[in-house]
Scaffold this active site. Structure first.
Site, mmCIF file in Angstrom:
data_model
loop_
_atom_site.group_PDB
_atom_site.id
_atom_site.type_symbol
_atom_site.label_atom_id
_atom_site.label_comp_id
_atom_site.label_asym_id
_atom_site.label_seq_id
_atom_site.Cartn_x
_atom_site.Cartn_y
_atom_site.Cartn_z
ATOM 1 N N ARG A 179 -6.558 -8.206 0.523
ATOM 2 C CA ARG A 179 -7.646 -9.084 0.945
ATOM 3 C C ARG A 179 -8.793 -8.227 1.446
ATOM 4 N NH1 ARG A 179 -9.412 -12.348 5.382
ATOM 5 N NH2 ARG A 179 -8.012 -11.201 6.767
ATOM 6 N N TRP A 195 0.852 -1.199 0.000
ATOM 7 C CA TRP A 195 0.000 0.000 0.000
ATOM 8 C C TRP A 195 0.884 1.244 0.000
ATOM 9 C CZ3 TRP A 195 -3.361 1.554 4.819
ATOM 10 C CH2 TRP A 195 -4.238 2.595 4.466
ATOM 11 N N HIS A 254 11.865 -6.986 3.719
ATOM 12 C CA HIS A 254 11.219 -7.477 4.939
ATOM 13 C C HIS A 254 12.255 -7.981 5.946
ATOM 14 C CE1 HIS A 254 7.310 -7.038 3.235
ATOM 15 N NE2 HIS A 254 7.408 -8.028 2.378
ATOM 16 N N SER A 276 -3.444 -11.564 8.406
ATOM 17 C CA SER A 276 -3.187 -11.245 7.008
ATOM 18 C C SER A 276 -2.092 -12.143 6.434
ATOM 19 C CB SER A 276 -2.787 -9.773 6.871
ATOM 20 O OG SER A 276 -2.612 -9.415 5.521
#
Length: 287
Positions: free
Chosen positions: A250, A50, A104, A136
């Site tokens: 999702r 995002w 990450h 998630s």
């Protein structure tokens, strides 16, 4: 010595997915970060994609790049994606500036130009409350197994226990976020929370633009915020040429954990977070 399992393998007491290799992890600290690089760091499923979408829109609107989001982003720099010949950092090294660097990895594995930044490099750290992050991540892993034709991941009850125990890809969530949080007062860093962005996306876009030193008029900023709502982002991702990107969005809500965590599981998460995060100044909204 590296110990491999079906879902992840361990290196220096941290778990990594199979498409992150020992060779890559050893090479990352020496990866050359450029002065105009924009780095987005997060634990998986914290909303980093995002944020990356917003950064791409800001760069394009400011005339700093003409590349699409699909071509500008190469996936996490530590991963070798199924469609790629090389690890992300190898592809990044050949890309023109400005580069968006996604990772990450815990901060201890990051390039030195990120963990000990100098000059103008900018690092945006995205964070999300651990309960929603776990839910998630669980659903993403299930979708990923379906897309890749892999065996089904553990059921939710087992996954929730593994998450609290740090026995998941990229290791213990709390240790991961605290590693980055130690840089909270460094001006090279901007810390963002998923929950805050959901509450006031326009203000968040303004904050990101200011941090990146991108000057745009109010109407353009407002348009970018409107284009970056979850539903719009989900539509954009659905058109991506990358199958793994199409499965990322999702629900995009805060508090979905209530539909998954039992009262006992919720208490276990609370106790774990209290023990790890208490007194650090780092806290999260859970609804």
């Amino acid at each position: 010595m590296a110990v491999r399992s079906r879902e992840f393998w361990a290196y220096k007491e941290t778990h990594f997915p199979p498409n992150v290799t020992k060779e890559t992890l050893e090479a990352l600290p020496d990866f050359q970060i450029r002065d105009d690089d924009i780095v987005v760091a997060s634990y998986p499923k914290a909303g980093s994609n995002w944020l990356l979408g917003i950064v791409c829109k800001l760069l394009r609107s400011a005339g700093k790049t003409e590349e699409s989001a699909d071509s500008l982003l190469t996936g996490p720099m530590e991963m070798t994606l199924p469609t790629a010949e090389h690890a992300g950092y190898v592809t990044l090294a050949a890309k023109p500036s400005p580069r968006i660097v996604k990772t990450h990895v815990p901060i201890s594995f990051a390039p030195r130009g990120v963990s000990k930044p100098q000059n103008q490099v900018k690092v945006l750290v995205m964070m999300r409350n651990p309960k929603d992050s776990a839910v998630s991540y669980y659903h993403f892993n299930r979708r990923l197994c379906q897309v890749a034709g892999l065996a089904e991941p553990p059921v939710w009850k087992e996954y929730a226990q593994a998450f609290v125990g740090g026995k998941v890809k990229y290791g213990d969530y709390c240790d991961h976020v605290l590693g980055w949080w130690q840089m909270w007062d460094d001006p090279h860093f901007l810390f963002l929370k998923y929950e805050d962005m959901k509450k006031d996306l326009l203000s968040s876009v303004k904050t990101i633009a200011t941090f990146l030193e991108i000057a745009l008029d109010e109407a353009t900023i407002a348009a970018i915020a409107e284009e970056s709502t979850f539903n719009r982002m989900k539509e954009d991702f659905g058109r991506s040429k990358w199958p793994t990107k199409r499965i990322i969005p999702r629900k995009g809500i805060v508090g979905d954990w209530k539909n998954w965590l039992s009262p006992d599981e919720s208490k276990a998460f609370d106790s774990w977070c209290e023990g790890k995060l208490s007194g650090t100044g780092l806290n999260f909204d859970f609804e």
